[in-house]
Write an enzyme that holds these catalytic residues in place. Structure first.
Site, PDB file in Angstrom:
ATOM      1  N   LYS A 131       3.789  -2.199   3.932  1.00 41.16           N
ATOM      2  CA  LYS A 131       4.342  -3.060   4.980  1.00 41.16           C
ATOM      3  C   LYS A 131       3.272  -3.512   5.975  1.00 41.16           C
ATOM      4  CE  LYS A 131       9.079  -1.606   4.415  1.00 41.16           C
ATOM      5  NZ  LYS A 131       8.981  -0.563   3.371  1.00 41.16           N
TER       6      LYS A 131
HETATM    7  C1  LIG Z   1       9.728  -0.640   2.182  1.00 44.44           C
HETATM    8  C2  LIG Z   1       9.168   0.111   1.020  1.00 44.44           C
HETATM    9  C3  LIG Z   1       9.558  -0.161  -0.309  1.00 44.44           C
HETATM   10  C4  LIG Z   1      10.602  -1.196  -0.655  1.00 44.44           C
HETATM   11  O1  LIG Z   1      10.192  -2.498  -0.393  1.00 44.44           O
HETATM   12  P1  LIG Z   1      11.227  -3.699  -0.294  1.00 44.44           P
HETATM   13  O2  LIG Z   1      10.467  -4.872   0.167  1.00 44.44           O
HETATM   14  O3  LIG Z   1      12.272  -3.248   0.708  1.00 44.44           O
HETATM   15  O4  LIG Z   1      11.837  -3.865  -1.652  1.00 44.44           O
HETATM   16  C5  LIG Z   1       8.924   0.543  -1.340  1.00 44.44           C
HETATM   17  N1  LIG Z   1       7.997   1.485  -1.069  1.00 44.44           N
HETATM   18  C6  LIG Z   1       7.611   1.792   0.178  1.00 44.44           C
HETATM   19  C7  LIG Z   1       6.603   2.856   0.385  1.00 44.44           C
HETATM   20  C8  LIG Z   1       8.181   1.123   1.278  1.00 44.44           C
HETATM   21  O5  LIG Z   1       7.790   1.437   2.531  1.00 44.44           O
END
Ligand SMILES: *Cc1c(COP(=O)(O)O)cnc(C)c1O
Length: 462
Positions: free
Chosen positions: A110
């Site tokens: 993110k």
């Molecule tokens: C947020 C997250 C996901 C999922 O991603 P999306 O965009 O919600 O599908 C997968 N792995 C990690 C480590 C995350 O923080």
């Protein structure tokens, strides 16, 4: 490039306005009015850039209303906070390619989008002379990435609610050890769902929302998706360089469908992606959608991959818009039906069209641990539990014809308990976590009550 809402009531708005709107005013999600199609020659040219240059090139297809030098500057500053020189390196292990997206300040993918979005918000607010109070609830990763994205930024305060005692110790410390004056950590005496409900109710009070210029940072912001499109191009270029292969699979651990939707955009732009493999955990609503055309929510089961413990994938609406042939009337009716009944059913023909792009499988807790254990035994490399679901799904579903790139979405040190159960070892901590327990903290513990939170916001908002 102009933007439109999936629900059809917002059209023709420029990028900057789309970023500040977040959720479209008609309740839909914003998308570009058309998706540029790149030629093989364009792709060859893109493959030569380093990460920040590539980000500038890819984003420029979608952004017309920010001067190039300003956009470059925001991108360069965003990725200067990453600890790896390649930003998102690709490593080859056990026949797979791992796209490591966790070299940013909070060790999860993110950061790739939120480091950029923080700069973009600051830039747009300075330009308009406005300010913003970001409010969000987190079960762990989003909160810390958002906090690191805007800490110390001008004209922005951020308020993040997390459930007291219910996020992992590393996740809690990553948030509460940020002591910048514009960051407000609120540990609510309740659950993540309580936090989400409070945020929803607070945004639902439109006078309050307007008075305090409330802003959101969840994955529905188009700028987040756009920043994530970049690394699909980057990984493809790296793997092509290493193997000579032009076509690839991507396997993506999925929760809100944000990350994998970025891959879908890349594919629509002409990136030669054979299929996108969508990995879920026990919360398998998206697997049922892809395999059976059944999109029906059930209870949320806690798993080893908590950032995927989701039953209503907020970004799926964007893909459904394309599945329903860009017909905002049909899409609006479908979303209304889902909101009324908690389910949607798709026809055989629609499932066939979904399967032209996506394959999916659900990976349970035991399989997650077994994948971490086996991968470690075979290669010495430690996967985090989210990445492990993608590795398992990629191995099971992507036939041997093309290279398989698995998105490594978090650093294993964020989830030491699962890693320890799988391998008997604690993952090595990256430098950014050193001394975390000893750092100064700033966090208020607060009743899980909307009025109490609103009162706190009124006192501390810009
Ligand atoms: C947020 C997250 C996901 C999922 O991603 P999306 O965009 O919600 O599908 C997968 N792995 C990690 C480590 C995350 O923080």
């Amino acid at each position: 490039m102009k933007y439109q809402s999936t629900r059809g009531q917002v059209k023709g708005i420029p990028f900057k306005q789309a970023v500040m709107m977040g959720l479209a005013e008609d309740g839909g999600l914003l998308l570009p009015e058309s998706i540029p199609h790149l030629t093989p020659g364009d792709l060859d040219a893109l493959a030569k850039y380093n990460y920040p240059e590539l980000a500038f090139q890819v984003m420029s297809y979608f952004i017309e209303d920010i001067p190039a030098a300003d956009l470059k500057n925001m991108i360069d500053r965003a990725y200067a906070s990453f600890t790896h020189p390649d930003i998102t390196p690709v490593v080859h292990r056990d026949g797979l390619y791992l796209l490591e997206l966790f070299h940013g300040p909070t060790l999860a993918f993110k950061d790739v989008a939120l480091q950029f979005l923080g700069n973009l918000f600051e830039y747009l607010l300075a330009e308009s002379g406005e300010h913003m109070n970001i409010l969000g609830a987190t079960s762990g990763d989003t909160g810390s990435a958002a906090i690191y994205g805007v800490r110390g930024k001008k004209n922005i305060n951020i308020f993040i609610l997390h459930p007291h005692g219910k996020v992992s110790p590393v996740q809690a410390l990553q948030m509460t050890t940020v002591t910048d004056a514009n960051v407000f950590n609120l540990a609510i005496e309740g659950t993540f769902d309580d936090g989400q409900q409070i945020v929803k109710e607070t945004f639902g009070d439109l006078d309050f929302k307007k008075k305090y210029a409330l802003g959101a940072v969840n994955s529905i912001n188009w700028a987040r998706v756009l920043a994530q499109v970049v690394y699909y191009f980057y990984a493809w270029g790296q793997v092509r360089k290493q193997t000579g292969a032009n076509k690839v699979y991507f396997s993506v651990p999925t929760g809100n469908f944000g990350d994998i939707f970025a891959g879908y955009i890349a594919k629509r732009m002409g990136l030669p992606i054979e299929k996108l493999v969508l990995a879920t955990n026990a919360n398998n609503i998206l697997t049922r959608f892809v395999n059976d055309g059944d999109y029906s929510a059930s209870e949320v089961h806690p798993t080893f991959s908590p950032s995927m413990d989701i039953q209503n994938a907020s970004n799926l609406e964007r893909y459904l818009f394309y599945l329903l042939e860009e017909d905002s009337g049909r899409l609006s009716a479908a979303m209304q039906q889902f909101s009324d009944t908690g389910q949607l059913a798709f026809t055989k023909e629609q499932v066939a069209s979904i399967n032209e792009v996506f394959l999916s499988t659900s990976v349970d807790n035991d399989q997650t641990l077994a994948t971490i254990r086996d991968f470690h035994a075979a290669t010495g490399y430690i996967l985090d539990p989210h990445t492990a679901t993608g590795v398992k799904a990629g191995k099971d579903l992507a036939g041997g014809e093309y290279p398989v790139i698995c998105l490594a979405t978090a650093h294993p040190a964020k989830f030491p308990d699962a890693v320890n159960q799988a391998t008997g070892k604690n993952p090595e901590r990256p430098i950014s976590l050193n001394g975390l327990e000893e750092r100064e903290r700033r966090c208020a513990t607060i009743e899980a009550n909307t009025e109490t939170i609103k009162a706190y916001l009124s006192e501390n908002a810009l």
